[in-house]
Design a protein around this motif. Structure first.
Motif, PDB file in Angstrom:
ATOM      1  N   UNK A 306       4.548   3.919 -11.776  1.00 44.49           N
ATOM      2  CA  UNK A 306       4.870   5.043 -11.357  1.00 44.49           C
ATOM      3  C   UNK A 306       5.003   5.281  -9.796  1.00 44.49           C
ATOM      4  N   UNK A 307       3.942   4.654  -9.359  1.00 47.99           N
ATOM      5  CA  UNK A 307       3.802   4.400  -7.443  1.00 47.99           C
ATOM      6  C   UNK A 307       5.078   3.750  -7.068  1.00 47.99           C
ATOM      7  N   UNK A 308       5.628   2.841  -7.566  1.00 47.62           N
ATOM      8  CA  UNK A 308       6.695   1.885  -7.160  1.00 47.62           C
ATOM      9  C   UNK A 308       7.885   2.823  -7.527  1.00 47.62           C
ATOM     10  N   UNK A 309       8.092   3.672  -8.779  1.00 47.95           N
ATOM     11  CA  UNK A 309       9.151   4.481  -8.897  1.00 47.95           C
ATOM     12  C   UNK A 309       9.321   5.431  -7.813  1.00 47.95           C
ATOM     13  N   UNK A 310       8.142   5.972  -7.764  1.00 46.27           N
ATOM     14  CA  UNK A 310       8.279   7.174  -6.852  1.00 46.27           C
ATOM     15  C   UNK A 310       8.720   6.672  -5.266  1.00 46.27           C
ATOM     16  N   UNK A 311       8.012   5.405  -4.979  1.00 45.85           N
ATOM     17  CA  UNK A 311       8.481   5.014  -3.660  1.00 45.85           C
ATOM     18  C   UNK A 311      10.124   4.886  -3.546  1.00 45.85           C
ATOM     19  N   UNK A 312      10.554   4.120  -4.469  1.00 50.77           N
ATOM     20  CA  UNK A 312      11.993   4.102  -4.410  1.00 50.77           C
ATOM     21  C   UNK A 312      12.836   5.251  -4.841  1.00 50.77           C
ATOM     22  N   UNK A 313      12.423   6.184  -5.686  1.00 42.97           N
ATOM     23  CA  UNK A 313      13.138   7.458  -5.688  1.00 42.97           C
ATOM     24  C   UNK A 313      12.974   7.868  -4.228  1.00 42.97           C
TER      25      UNK A 313
END
Length: 317
Positions: A306-313
């Protein structure tokens, strides 16, 4: 490896994998095609379930430097061109595929609201450095002009990967920057990337040894598979920790606390700061190498995803 401090769910993941590997001969006794078959079977239970995509497209094509198999995950139907994360799987340059990483890529797509392009690159030692890198770079340049064919916005591309895939993402961005395309990739997500072939005695003593999910002997074997000769060890495109990182896009480093190659990400964090790159480095306590694959049973892995997805988004959304 001592299991002191390991997250209990991650520990269960390791024990289950160890049990499943017992069905096969020792890895080093098998040839590479058989190693890959075994690795796919051991990983298969961890790829089931998870988000359902609105659309999945699979292609085998040559973007300009040799053939690649790619899989495009679209989390939503219609609605115009989506931003995309080009994701490069790990496996020591030697093992795994877009099938072993299928659920992980679907999770990123669903949680981030962007498309994910999974890349099956040619594996070592049959394909040594820089064969995979050549083809991934060609894919990125192809996407610049052709991403619209897949419903993807070429102005909103990110790259990411785990372990060897983190290495290949950094190396691709180095090449793109050096050929005058520094803005093609808007962000990099590196999950426990391996950025140099040097592993310290301290790291092996603390995180390696018999029973570790990754030990120094295994890591050295992967590097020997990938690199052609000693000169490659000094090549920043093979070992990006040696690179001049100025002009890089923002980077998010996912670091497993109890990982043989955690030092690579921590050193990369310092190098990126020195180069003036926007970087976030997050250490996940109790995690080991490959811990994201435990997402079906591990809240810690799900949090890191979730942290990685949020960063990319946040960079391409």
């Amino acid at each position: 490896m001592a299991m002191d401090g390991i997250d209990p769910d991650i520990h269960r993941f390791i024990l289950r994998m160890r049990e499943d590997w017992q069905r096969f001969p020792p890895l080093e006794s098998m040839d590479f095609p058989d190693q890959r078959i075994a690795a796919e079977q051991v990983r298969a239970p961890w790829t089931v379930g998870g988000p359902v995509m609105a659309e999945t497209l699979e292609r085998t094509f040559d973007p300009g430097a040799g053939e690649l198999r790619i899989r495009v995950y679209r989390p939503v139907a219609g609605g115009g061109a989506l931003p995309a994360l080009v994701y490069v799987h790990g496996g020591g340059f030697t093992l795994f595929s877009i099938d072993t990483h299928d659920r992980l890529m679907r999770e990123y797509a669903a949680q981030g609201g962007f498309a994910v392009i999974g890349v099956d690159y040619p594996l070592a030692p049959e394909a040594k450095f820089p064969t995979a890198l050549d083809r991934i770079e060609a894919l990125m340049l192809w996407l610049k002009d052709n991403a619209g064919q897949w419903g993807i916005d070429p102005a909103r591309l990110a790259m990411g990967g785990d372990s060897a895939g983190g290495n290949l993402s950094f190396a691709t961005c180095l090449r793109l920057r050096d050929r005058g395309e520094p803005d093609l990739v808007k962000a990099i997500l590196s999950n426990y990337g391996g950025f140099t072939n040097i592993i310290s005695d301290a790291a092996e003593a603390r995180f390696g040894g018999p029973g570790a999910i990754l030990n120094r002997e295994e890591a050295r074997g992967y590097w020997a598979n990938y690199l052609r000769d000693a000169a490659d060890e000094a090549n920043p495109q093979a070992c990006p920790l040696l690179a001049d990182l100025r002009g890089f896009p923002p980077v998010f480093l996912v670091v497993a606390e109890l990982d043989l190659v955690a030092a690579d990400s921590l050193a990369m964090h310092e190098r990126l700061i020195q180069a003036g790159v926007a970087v976030e480095c997050r250490v996940y306590p109790g995690a080991v190498h490959s811990f994201l694959e435990a997402m079906s049973i591990s809240p810690l892995a799900r949090r890191a995803i979730a942290d990685g997805a949020g960063f990319i988004a946040g960079r391409v959304g």
